[in-house]
Design an enzyme around this catalytic site. Structure first.
Site, PDB file in Angstrom:
ATOM      1  N   LYS A 188      -9.092  10.182  13.502  1.00 52.11           N
ATOM      2  CA  LYS A 188      -8.690  10.521  12.126  1.00 52.11           C
ATOM      3  C   LYS A 188      -9.806  10.167  11.138  1.00 52.11           C
ATOM      4  O   LYS A 188     -10.047  10.902  10.176  1.00 52.11           O
ATOM      5  CB  LYS A 188      -7.398   9.757  11.797  1.00 52.11           C
ATOM      6  N   ASN A 192     -11.599  12.289   7.979  1.00 53.93           N
ATOM      7  CA  ASN A 192     -11.643  11.820   6.592  1.00 53.93           C
ATOM      8  C   ASN A 192     -13.080  11.682   6.094  1.00 53.93           C
ATOM      9  O   ASN A 192     -13.366  11.960   4.925  1.00 53.93           O
ATOM     10  CB  ASN A 192     -10.921  10.471   6.465  1.00 53.93           C
ATOM     11  N   ASN A 196     -12.994  13.908   2.809  1.00 52.91           N
ATOM     12  CA  ASN A 196     -12.479  13.267   1.600  1.00 52.91           C
ATOM     13  C   ASN A 196     -13.476  13.107   0.448  1.00 52.91           C
ATOM     14  O   ASN A 196     -13.204  13.522  -0.684  1.00 52.91           O
ATOM     15  CB  ASN A 196     -11.864  11.908   1.959  1.00 52.91           C
TER      16      ASN A 196
HETATM   17  P1  NAD Z   1       0.447   6.019  -2.523  1.00 57.46           P
HETATM   18  O1  NAD Z   1      -0.543   5.500  -3.525  1.00 57.46           O
HETATM   19  O2  NAD Z   1       1.298   7.184  -2.893  1.00 57.46           O
HETATM   20  O3  NAD Z   1       1.431   4.860  -2.070  1.00 57.46           O
HETATM   21  C1  NAD Z   1       1.036   3.517  -1.924  1.00 57.46           C
HETATM   22  C2  NAD Z   1       2.042   2.679  -2.693  1.00 57.46           C
HETATM   23  O4  NAD Z   1       1.846   1.311  -2.350  1.00 57.46           O
HETATM   24  C3  NAD Z   1       1.886   2.736  -4.212  1.00 57.46           C
HETATM   25  O5  NAD Z   1       3.047   3.312  -4.769  1.00 57.46           O
HETATM   26  C4  NAD Z   1       1.731   1.276  -4.656  1.00 57.46           C
HETATM   27  O6  NAD Z   1       2.485   0.959  -5.815  1.00 57.46           O
HETATM   28  C5  NAD Z   1       2.291   0.528  -3.471  1.00 57.46           C
HETATM   29  N1  NAD Z   1       1.739  -0.846  -3.272  1.00 57.46           N
HETATM   30  C6  NAD Z   1       0.470  -1.277  -3.432  1.00 57.46           C
HETATM   31  N2  NAD Z   1       0.377  -2.573  -3.054  1.00 57.46           N
HETATM   32  C7  NAD Z   1       1.622  -2.955  -2.650  1.00 57.46           C
HETATM   33  C8  NAD Z   1       2.153  -4.164  -2.130  1.00 57.46           C
HETATM   34  N3  NAD Z   1       1.388  -5.244  -1.933  1.00 57.46           N
HETATM   35  N4  NAD Z   1       3.470  -4.201  -1.830  1.00 57.46           N
HETATM   36  C9  NAD Z   1       4.260  -3.102  -2.008  1.00 57.46           C
HETATM   37  N5  NAD Z   1       3.803  -1.924  -2.494  1.00 57.46           N
HETATM   38  C10 NAD Z   1       2.496  -1.852  -2.799  1.00 57.46           C
HETATM   39  O7  NAD Z   1      -0.410   6.329  -1.187  1.00 57.46           O
HETATM   40  P2  NAD Z   1      -0.103   7.396  -0.031  1.00 57.46           P
HETATM   41  O8  NAD Z   1      -0.675   8.703  -0.412  1.00 57.46           O
HETATM   42  O9  NAD Z   1       1.316   7.289   0.355  1.00 57.46           O
HETATM   43  O10 NAD Z   1      -1.022   6.836   1.136  1.00 57.46           O
HETATM   44  C11 NAD Z   1      -0.721   5.646   1.844  1.00 57.46           C
HETATM   45  C12 NAD Z   1      -1.641   5.524   3.033  1.00 57.46           C
HETATM   46  O11 NAD Z   1      -1.402   6.634   3.936  1.00 57.46           O
HETATM   47  C13 NAD Z   1      -3.140   5.597   2.704  1.00 57.46           C
HETATM   48  O12 NAD Z   1      -3.885   4.819   3.592  1.00 57.46           O
HETATM   49  C14 NAD Z   1      -3.467   7.071   2.916  1.00 57.46           C
HETATM   50  O13 NAD Z   1      -4.838   7.303   3.191  1.00 57.46           O
HETATM   51  C15 NAD Z   1      -2.603   7.366   4.129  1.00 57.46           C
HETATM   52  N6  NAD Z   1      -2.244   8.770   4.303  1.00 57.46           N
HETATM   53  C16 NAD Z   1      -1.835   9.515   3.245  1.00 57.46           C
HETATM   54  C17 NAD Z   1      -1.469  10.838   3.433  1.00 57.46           C
HETATM   55  C18 NAD Z   1      -0.937  11.678   2.299  1.00 57.46           C
HETATM   56  O14 NAD Z   1      -0.728  12.886   2.495  1.00 57.46           O
HETATM   57  N7  NAD Z   1      -0.633  11.103   1.134  1.00 57.46           N
HETATM   58  C19 NAD Z   1      -1.527  11.397   4.730  1.00 57.46           C
HETATM   59  C20 NAD Z   1      -1.930  10.598   5.811  1.00 57.46           C
HETATM   60  C21 NAD Z   1      -2.281   9.270   5.574  1.00 57.46           C
END
Ligand code: NAD
Length: 312
Positions: A188, A192, A196
Protein backbone atom coordinates in the site's frame (compact mmCIF):
# COMPACT_ATOMS: atom_id res chain seq x y z
CA UNK A 1 -11.78 -15.28 20.77
CA UNK A 2 -15.28 -13.84 20.84
CA UNK A 3 -15.27 -10.14 20.02
CA UNK A 4 -17.52 -8.52 22.59
CA UNK A 5 -16.87 -4.80 22.40
CA UNK A 6 -15.14 -2.64 19.80
CA UNK A 7 -13.76 0.89 20.19
CA UNK A 8 -12.92 2.73 16.97
CA UNK A 9 -10.29 5.27 17.97
CA UNK A 10 -10.06 8.17 15.52
CA UNK A 11 -13.51 7.69 14.05
CA UNK A 12 -13.37 10.30 11.27
CA UNK A 13 -14.13 9.27 7.69
CA UNK A 14 -12.80 5.70 7.69
CA UNK A 15 -13.43 4.89 11.35
CA UNK A 16 -17.06 5.99 11.07
CA UNK A 17 -17.56 3.90 7.91
CA UNK A 18 -16.06 0.77 9.48
CA UNK A 19 -17.85 1.43 12.79
CA UNK A 20 -21.22 1.73 11.05
CA UNK A 21 -20.74 -1.70 9.44
CA UNK A 22 -19.39 -3.42 12.54
CA UNK A 23 -22.20 -2.10 14.71
CA UNK A 24 -24.48 -4.60 12.96
CA UNK A 25 -22.56 -7.52 14.48
CA UNK A 26 -21.00 -6.23 17.74
CA UNK A 27 -21.31 -3.35 20.21
CA UNK A 28 -19.25 -0.43 18.84
CA UNK A 29 -18.24 2.91 20.32
CA UNK A 30 -16.78 5.60 18.06
CA UNK A 31 -14.05 7.68 19.72
CA UNK A 32 -13.27 10.95 17.98
CA UNK A 33 -11.74 14.22 19.14
CA UNK A 34 -14.16 16.14 16.91
CA UNK A 35 -16.94 16.87 19.39
CA UNK A 36 -19.35 18.12 16.71
CA UNK A 37 -19.14 14.73 14.95
CA UNK A 38 -19.73 12.72 18.14
CA UNK A 39 -22.57 15.01 19.27
CA UNK A 40 -24.33 14.73 15.90
CA UNK A 41 -24.03 10.91 15.93
CA UNK A 42 -25.44 10.67 19.45
CA UNK A 43 -28.30 13.05 18.64
CA UNK A 44 -29.31 12.02 15.12
CA UNK A 45 -27.35 8.82 14.33
CA UNK A 46 -24.50 8.40 11.85
CA UNK A 47 -25.53 9.04 8.25
CA UNK A 48 -23.61 6.99 5.69
CA UNK A 49 -23.97 7.99 2.05
CA UNK A 50 -23.51 4.80 0.01
CA UNK A 51 -21.67 4.34 -3.28
CA UNK A 52 -25.08 4.07 -4.96
CA UNK A 53 -26.18 7.44 -3.55
CA UNK A 54 -28.32 5.89 -0.78
CA UNK A 55 -28.41 7.42 2.73
CA UNK A 56 -28.64 5.15 5.78
CA UNK A 57 -28.79 6.20 9.39
CA UNK A 58 -26.88 4.01 11.86
CA UNK A 59 -27.54 4.22 15.58
CA UNK A 60 -24.34 3.82 17.56
CA UNK A 61 -22.58 5.50 20.45
CA UNK A 62 -19.86 8.13 20.02
CA UNK A 63 -17.63 9.96 22.51
CA UNK A 64 -15.19 12.83 22.05
CA UNK A 65 -13.50 12.34 25.44
CA UNK A 66 -12.30 8.74 25.87
CA UNK A 67 -11.86 9.37 29.61
CA UNK A 68 -15.65 9.13 29.86
CA UNK A 69 -15.52 5.54 28.58
CA UNK A 70 -14.93 2.56 30.74
CA UNK A 71 -13.48 -0.67 29.42
CA UNK A 72 -12.82 -3.34 28.87
CA UNK A 73 -12.94 -3.52 25.07
CA UNK A 74 -11.76 -6.56 23.10
CA UNK A 75 -10.76 -4.74 19.93
CA UNK A 76 -9.54 -1.18 19.30
CA UNK A 77 -9.47 -0.19 15.63
CA UNK A 78 -7.03 2.67 15.15
CA UNK A 79 -8.14 5.07 12.43
CA UNK A 80 -6.50 8.38 13.38
CA UNK A 81 -4.08 9.91 10.89
CA UNK A 82 -0.63 8.43 11.47
CA UNK A 83 0.62 11.48 13.40
CA UNK A 84 -1.86 10.67 16.19
CA UNK A 85 -1.23 6.92 16.41
CA UNK A 86 0.74 7.14 19.66
CA UNK A 87 -2.03 9.07 21.41
CA UNK A 88 -4.61 6.62 20.04
CA UNK A 89 -2.49 3.69 21.25
CA UNK A 90 -2.40 5.18 24.74
CA UNK A 91 -6.21 5.38 24.68
CA UNK A 92 -6.38 1.77 23.45
CA UNK A 93 -4.05 0.70 26.26
CA UNK A 94 -6.46 2.19 28.80
CA UNK A 95 -9.62 0.78 27.22
CA UNK A 96 -8.55 -2.73 26.18
CA UNK A 97 -8.95 -5.88 28.24
CA UNK A 98 -5.60 -7.59 29.03
CA UNK A 99 -6.15 -9.98 26.10
CA UNK A 100 -7.62 -7.26 23.87
CA UNK A 101 -5.89 -6.24 20.63
CA UNK A 102 -5.52 -3.12 18.52
CA UNK A 103 -5.72 -3.12 14.73
CA UNK A 104 -4.28 -0.37 12.53
CA UNK A 105 -5.68 -0.04 9.01
CA UNK A 106 -4.01 3.34 8.52
CA UNK A 107 -1.74 4.36 5.67
CA UNK A 108 1.97 4.96 6.05
CA UNK A 109 4.89 3.24 7.69
CA UNK A 110 5.42 2.79 11.43
CA UNK A 111 1.90 2.46 12.87
CA UNK A 112 2.31 -1.21 13.81
CA UNK A 113 5.64 -0.41 15.49
CA UNK A 114 4.03 2.35 17.59
CA UNK A 115 1.16 0.04 18.64
CA UNK A 116 3.69 -2.68 19.50
CA UNK A 117 5.72 -0.27 21.64
CA UNK A 118 2.69 0.84 23.61
CA UNK A 119 0.67 -2.41 23.78
CA UNK A 120 3.21 -5.17 23.10
CA UNK A 121 3.87 -6.87 19.75
CA UNK A 122 1.38 -9.66 20.53
CA UNK A 123 -1.48 -7.15 20.76
CA UNK A 124 -0.61 -5.06 17.65
CA UNK A 125 -2.41 -6.16 14.49
CA UNK A 126 -1.90 -4.40 11.19
CA UNK A 127 -3.74 -4.47 7.91
CA UNK A 128 -4.55 -2.41 4.85
CA UNK A 129 -7.80 -1.55 3.18
CA UNK A 130 -8.88 -0.53 -0.30
CA UNK A 131 -12.08 0.97 1.14
CA UNK A 132 -12.36 4.75 0.92
CA UNK A 133 -14.43 7.34 2.81
CA UNK A 134 -14.85 11.09 3.08
CA UNK A 135 -16.20 13.05 6.02
CA UNK A 136 -19.06 15.15 4.60
CA UNK A 137 -19.83 17.03 7.82
CA UNK A 138 -20.65 16.34 11.48
CA UNK A 139 -22.43 13.00 11.74
CA UNK A 140 -22.17 12.20 8.01
CA UNK A 141 -19.65 10.20 5.97
CA UNK A 142 -19.59 9.24 2.31
CA UNK A 143 -18.46 5.77 1.24
CA UNK A 144 -16.02 6.77 -1.51
CA UNK A 145 -14.55 3.48 -2.68
CA UNK A 146 -15.03 -0.24 -2.26
CA UNK A 147 -12.34 -2.92 -2.18
CA UNK A 148 -10.87 -5.66 -0.05
CA UNK A 149 -9.29 -5.37 3.39
CA UNK A 150 -6.39 -7.55 4.54
CA UNK A 151 -5.25 -8.29 8.07
CA UNK A 152 -1.83 -9.82 8.81
CA UNK A 153 -1.68 -12.79 11.16
CA UNK A 154 0.61 -12.39 14.16
CA UNK A 155 1.81 -15.96 13.55
CA UNK A 156 0.69 -19.18 11.85
CA UNK A 157 -1.77 -20.08 14.65
CA UNK A 158 -3.10 -16.58 15.21
CA UNK A 159 -6.72 -17.07 16.24
CA UNK A 160 -7.19 -13.41 17.14
CA UNK A 161 -6.55 -12.12 13.61
CA UNK A 162 -8.80 -14.90 12.31
CA UNK A 163 -11.59 -13.85 14.72
CA UNK A 164 -11.29 -10.20 13.67
CA UNK A 165 -11.30 -11.23 9.99
CA UNK A 166 -14.49 -13.31 10.51
CA UNK A 167 -16.15 -10.45 12.32
CA UNK A 168 -15.33 -8.02 9.49
CA UNK A 169 -16.72 -10.44 6.90
CA UNK A 170 -19.85 -10.96 9.01
CA UNK A 171 -20.27 -7.17 8.97
CA UNK A 172 -20.03 -7.12 5.16
CA UNK A 173 -16.44 -5.81 5.04
CA UNK A 174 -14.75 -8.21 2.62
CA UNK A 175 -11.55 -9.20 4.47
CA UNK A 176 -8.76 -11.74 4.01
CA UNK A 177 -5.88 -12.87 6.18
CA UNK A 178 -2.26 -12.47 5.07
CA UNK A 179 0.98 -13.81 6.49
CA UNK A 180 3.48 -11.00 6.01
CA UNK A 181 2.63 -7.60 7.55
CA UNK A 182 5.52 -5.84 5.76
CA UNK A 183 4.33 -7.11 2.40
CA UNK A 184 0.86 -5.68 3.10
CA UNK A 185 2.01 -2.33 4.44
CA UNK A 186 4.70 -1.79 1.78
CA UNK A 187 2.31 -2.87 -0.98
CA UNK A 188 0.00 0.00 0.00
CA UNK A 189 2.88 2.38 0.82
CA UNK A 190 4.30 2.21 -2.73
CA UNK A 191 0.87 3.19 -4.11
CA UNK A 192 0.66 6.13 -1.72
CA UNK A 193 4.25 7.18 -2.57
CA UNK A 194 3.35 7.24 -6.26
CA UNK A 195 0.04 9.08 -5.94
CA UNK A 196 -0.45 11.16 -2.81
CA UNK A 197 2.19 13.89 -2.85
CA UNK A 198 1.90 14.42 -6.60
CA UNK A 199 -1.90 14.66 -6.45
CA UNK A 200 -1.63 17.14 -3.56
CA UNK A 201 0.97 19.33 -5.26
CA UNK A 202 -0.69 19.32 -8.68
CA UNK A 203 -4.23 19.46 -7.21
CA UNK A 204 -5.56 16.83 -9.58
CA UNK A 205 -7.66 13.68 -9.15
CA UNK A 206 -5.78 10.36 -9.36
CA UNK A 207 -6.64 9.58 -12.98
CA UNK A 208 -4.77 12.63 -14.31
CA UNK A 209 -1.48 11.36 -12.90
CA UNK A 210 -1.51 8.28 -15.12
CA UNK A 211 -2.74 10.16 -18.18
CA UNK A 212 -0.14 12.95 -18.37
CA UNK A 213 3.40 11.91 -19.40
CA UNK A 214 5.09 14.59 -17.26
CA UNK A 215 3.17 13.40 -14.16
CA UNK A 216 3.98 9.81 -15.01
CA UNK A 217 7.72 10.53 -15.19
CA UNK A 218 7.63 11.94 -11.65
CA UNK A 219 5.49 9.04 -10.46
CA UNK A 220 7.87 6.54 -12.05
CA UNK A 221 10.86 8.07 -10.28
CA UNK A 222 9.17 8.25 -6.86
CA UNK A 223 8.00 4.64 -7.19
CA UNK A 224 11.38 3.36 -8.44
CA UNK A 225 13.14 4.94 -5.45
CA UNK A 226 10.66 3.43 -2.99
CA UNK A 227 10.97 0.01 -4.62
CA UNK A 228 14.78 0.22 -4.34
CA UNK A 229 14.44 0.92 -0.61
CA UNK A 230 11.94 -1.94 -0.23
CA UNK A 231 14.33 -4.34 -1.99
CA UNK A 232 17.27 -3.15 0.12
CA UNK A 233 15.22 -4.04 3.22
CA UNK A 234 14.28 -7.45 1.82
CA UNK A 235 10.57 -6.59 1.43
CA UNK A 236 8.66 -8.96 -0.85
CA UNK A 237 6.18 -6.71 -2.67
CA UNK A 238 2.75 -8.19 -3.49
CA UNK A 239 2.86 -7.36 -7.24
CA UNK A 240 5.50 -8.00 -9.93
CA UNK A 241 5.50 -4.56 -11.61
CA UNK A 242 5.03 -1.77 -9.01
CA UNK A 243 4.71 1.11 -11.49
CA UNK A 244 2.12 -0.79 -13.54
CA UNK A 245 0.24 -1.46 -10.28
CA UNK A 246 0.29 2.23 -9.25
CA UNK A 247 -0.88 3.26 -12.74
CA UNK A 248 -3.71 0.72 -12.53
CA UNK A 249 -4.79 2.13 -9.14
CA UNK A 250 -4.79 5.65 -10.66
CA UNK A 251 -7.04 4.49 -13.48
CA UNK A 252 -9.34 2.50 -11.15
CA UNK A 253 -9.73 5.51 -8.82
CA UNK A 254 -9.57 8.12 -11.59
CA UNK A 255 -12.12 10.48 -10.04
CA UNK A 256 -10.81 10.21 -6.43
CA UNK A 257 -9.03 12.99 -4.65
CA UNK A 258 -6.09 11.43 -2.77
CA UNK A 259 -6.23 11.93 1.00
CA UNK A 260 -3.13 14.15 0.90
CA UNK A 261 -4.86 16.41 -1.63
CA UNK A 262 -7.93 16.56 0.63
CA UNK A 263 -5.69 17.42 3.62
CA UNK A 264 -3.92 20.20 1.72
CA UNK A 265 -7.22 21.64 0.45
CA UNK A 266 -8.66 21.86 3.99
CA UNK A 267 -5.39 23.08 5.54
CA UNK A 268 -4.93 19.92 7.66
CA UNK A 269 -1.54 18.30 8.36
CA UNK A 270 -0.67 15.60 5.82
CA UNK A 271 0.79 12.13 6.35
CA UNK A 272 3.81 12.86 4.10
CA UNK A 273 6.25 12.07 6.94
CA UNK A 274 5.14 8.41 7.01
CA UNK A 275 4.80 8.06 3.23
CA UNK A 276 7.45 9.79 1.03
CA UNK A 277 9.24 10.93 4.22
CA UNK A 278 9.54 7.33 5.39
CA UNK A 279 11.28 6.44 2.11
CA UNK A 280 13.74 9.31 2.67
CA UNK A 281 14.54 8.16 6.24
CA UNK A 282 14.95 4.50 5.37
CA UNK A 283 17.00 5.28 2.22
CA UNK A 284 19.58 7.11 4.31
CA UNK A 285 19.88 4.03 6.57
CA UNK A 286 20.82 1.85 3.59
CA UNK A 287 22.89 4.49 1.76
CA UNK A 288 20.49 5.04 -1.17
CA UNK A 289 19.82 8.42 -2.80
CA UNK A 290 16.11 9.22 -3.22
CA UNK A 291 16.09 12.73 -4.72
CA UNK A 292 12.48 12.64 -5.98
CA UNK A 293 11.02 11.55 -2.63
CA UNK A 294 13.26 14.04 -0.80
CA UNK A 295 11.98 16.84 -3.05
CA UNK A 296 8.32 15.76 -2.75
CA UNK A 297 8.57 15.50 1.05
CA UNK A 298 10.16 18.94 1.36
CA UNK A 299 7.69 20.51 -1.05
CA UNK A 300 4.68 19.13 0.85
CA UNK A 301 6.18 20.35 4.15
CA UNK A 302 6.62 23.79 2.55
CA UNK A 303 3.06 23.69 1.18
CA UNK A 304 1.69 22.93 4.66
CA UNK A 305 3.83 25.63 6.30
CA UNK A 306 2.81 28.36 3.84
CA UNK A 307 -0.93 27.62 3.65
CA UNK A 308 -1.87 30.90 5.38
CA UNK A 309 0.01 32.99 2.79
CA UNK A 310 -1.30 31.31 -0.39
CA UNK A 311 -2.21 33.74 -3.20
CA UNK A 312 -5.47 32.90 -4.91
P1 NAD B 1 -9.92 11.54 9.31
O1 NAD B 1 -9.10 12.78 9.51
O2 NAD B 1 -11.24 11.66 8.61
O3 NAD B 1 -10.20 10.84 10.70
C1 NAD B 1 -9.28 10.81 11.76
C2 NAD B 1 -10.02 11.27 13.00
O4 NAD B 1 -9.20 10.99 14.14
C3 NAD B 1 -10.29 12.77 13.06
O5 NAD B 1 -11.68 12.98 13.04
C4 NAD B 1 -9.67 13.24 14.38
O6 NAD B 1 -10.50 14.15 15.09
C5 NAD B 1 -9.56 11.95 15.15
N1 NAD B 1 -8.47 11.91 16.17
C6 NAD B 1 -7.22 12.42 16.09
N2 NAD B 1 -6.52 12.08 17.19
C7 NAD B 1 -7.36 11.35 17.98
C8 NAD B 1 -7.20 10.70 19.24
N3 NAD B 1 -6.04 10.72 19.91
N4 NAD B 1 -8.27 10.05 19.75
C9 NAD B 1 -9.45 10.00 19.07
N5 NAD B 1 -9.65 10.59 17.87
C10 NAD B 1 -8.61 11.25 17.33
O7 NAD B 1 -8.96 10.50 8.54
P2 NAD B 1 -9.36 9.30 7.55
O8 NAD B 1 -9.49 9.83 6.18
O9 NAD B 1 -10.47 8.54 8.16
O10 NAD B 1 -8.03 8.44 7.58
C11 NAD B 1 -7.64 7.67 8.71
C12 NAD B 1 -6.48 6.79 8.33
O11 NAD B 1 -6.91 5.85 7.30
C13 NAD B 1 -5.27 7.52 7.71
O12 NAD B 1 -4.08 6.87 8.04
C14 NAD B 1 -5.53 7.40 6.21
O13 NAD B 1 -4.35 7.52 5.44
C15 NAD B 1 -6.10 6.00 6.15
N6 NAD B 1 -6.94 5.73 4.98
C16 NAD B 1 -7.87 6.63 4.58
C17 NAD B 1 -8.68 6.35 3.49
C18 NAD B 1 -9.77 7.29 3.05
O14 NAD B 1 -10.40 7.04 2.01
N7 NAD B 1 -10.10 8.33 3.83
C19 NAD B 1 -8.52 5.12 2.81
C20 NAD B 1 -7.57 4.19 3.26
C21 NAD B 1 -6.79 4.52 4.37
Amino acid sequence: MAIMRIAVIGAGAMGSLFGSRLAAVAPVVLVNHRKAHSDAINAEGLVVEGLDGSRRVHRLAAVSDPQTLSGPFDLAIIFTKSGQTRAAAATADRLLAPAGVALSLQNGLGNREVLAEVLGAGRALVGVTAQGATLVGPGCVRHAGDGPTWIARLGPDDRVAAAVCSLFNAAGIQTELADDPDRLVWGKLIVNVGINALAALLRVPNGVLAAEPACERLMAQAVAEAVAVAHARGIDLPYPDPLAHVRAVCRRTAENRASMLQDVLRGAPTEVAVINGAIVRLASEVGLAVPCNTFLTTLIAALEATAAFRCS
